[in-house]
Write an enzyme that holds these catalytic residues in place. Structure first.
Site, PDB file in Angstrom:
ATOM      1  N   GLU A 150      -5.948   4.864   3.817  1.00  0.00           N
ATOM      2  CA  GLU A 150      -5.352   5.088   2.705  1.00  0.00           C
ATOM      3  C   GLU A 150      -6.213   5.672   1.584  1.00  0.00           C
ATOM      4  O   GLU A 150      -7.342   5.224   1.416  1.00  0.00           O
ATOM      5  CB  GLU A 150      -4.719   3.861   2.028  1.00  0.00           C
ATOM      6  CG  GLU A 150      -3.499   3.147   3.055  1.00  0.00           C
ATOM      7  CD  GLU A 150      -3.176   1.934   2.484  1.00  0.00           C
ATOM      8  OE1 GLU A 150      -3.314   1.469   1.355  1.00  0.00           O
ATOM      9  OE2 GLU A 150      -2.358   1.157   3.093  1.00  0.00           O
ATOM     10  N   GLU A 187      -2.471  -2.806  -9.193  1.00  0.00           N
ATOM     11  CA  GLU A 187      -4.117  -2.971  -8.980  1.00  0.00           C
ATOM     12  C   GLU A 187      -4.687  -3.953  -9.725  1.00  0.00           C
ATOM     13  O   GLU A 187      -4.577  -4.227 -10.872  1.00  0.00           O
ATOM     14  CB  GLU A 187      -4.898  -1.696  -8.869  1.00  0.00           C
ATOM     15  CG  GLU A 187      -4.285  -0.396  -8.436  1.00  0.00           C
ATOM     16  CD  GLU A 187      -3.593  -0.463  -6.979  1.00  0.00           C
ATOM     17  OE1 GLU A 187      -4.073  -1.637  -6.293  1.00  0.00           O
ATOM     18  OE2 GLU A 187      -3.094   0.368  -6.452  1.00  0.00           O
TER      19      GLU A 187
END
Length: 265
Positions: free
Chosen positions: A49, A60
């Protein structure tokens, strides 16, 4: 069959748990990205990724937020990400690369341009955190037509209707977020994850990768019998942060090799 589907089929045939790894493009420097991708593969990663830097990465935690900030300081954007994938493909034609990020950079260049450029450089799919599956049927169809997979997140709070929609439009694999919260937070309850994945499998026939909270070999090994793959991101970026830039690929390769060894034990 897409490169991602081929990879998961090969893992299943070998009775192996997949290892999906994440780094942010352009972190710690633009020149580091491609060497880090190769280091991840050398350490045993099955799927890569590659994060597209974004100024407001809402899912995040602080580790990946810092990675995005470092990349943005260098001016790295989505077009540079395409360049990194193109460069990686010059010497690696087999490891799937998934572009992971947010809608804003895609909308800025246009969905059609994103799909075409992803295909042209050799990317294999995308995870777009803030594209809800209920609104993605047309986008998913464009991706499939280009031989690309659109991968969706599922969470502990996902409803049965949401799971069914992901089963309808997603491809490649499904990404189960093991924790309520952001990347890198908390500790995984393996029994709870196993129970939830069993529920998801009633609707979703795709392989299931588990991420958000896998920090070491022991956690990865505990999930090896539950998930088709484990996904590690924040902990890898911490290895990058703790290393001098020129030493980061070696540090990352050694860390990933330890996870791979635990999964295969």
């Amino acid at each position: 069959m897409s490169r991602i589907a081929q990879t998961f089929a090969a893992l299943k045939a070998q009775n192996k748990t997949g290892l999906v790894t994440f780094i942010t493009a352009g972190d710690p420097s633009p020149a580091s990205t491609v060497p880090l991708l190769h280091a991840l593969v050398a350490g045993g990663a099955d799927v890569l990724e590659l994060g597209v830097p974004f100024s407001d990465p809402m899912a995040e935690g602080p580790v990946i937020q810092r990675a995005c900030e470092r990349a943005l300081v260098h001016g790295v954007g989505i077009r540079h990400v395409f360049d990194y994938v193109r460069e990686f493909r010059k010497t690696n034609q087999h490891t799937p690369v998934v572009l992971m990020g947010y809608a804003n950079p895609i909308e800025r260049i246009g969905v059609d341009a994103f799909v075409e450029q992803s295909r042209e450089v050799g990317a294999d799919g995308a995870i777009v955190v803030d594209y809800p599956p209920e609104e993605c049927e047309a986008f998913a169809a464009k991706m499939r037509a280009a031989g690309l997979d659109l991968i969706f997140l599922l969470a502990p709070t996902s409803t049965e209707a949401r799971i069914a929609q992901v089963a309808k439009v997603g491809s490649g694999f499904s990404y189960y977020v093991s924790l309520k919260g952001v990347t890198g937070a908390g500790h995984i309850d393996t029994a709870q994850v196993a129970e939830r994945i069993a529920e998801i499998r009633r609707h979703v026939s795709l392989p299931i990768g588990v991420g958000f909270g896998i920090r070491d070999a022991a956690t990865a090994k505990a999930l090896a019998g539950v998930a088709d793959a484990v996904v590690i991101g924040s902990r890898i970026i911490q290895e990058i942060e703790a290393s001098e830039p020129e030493q980061a690929p070696a540090a990352v390769q050694a860390f990933v090799a330890g996870i791979r060894q635990a999964l295969d034990a």
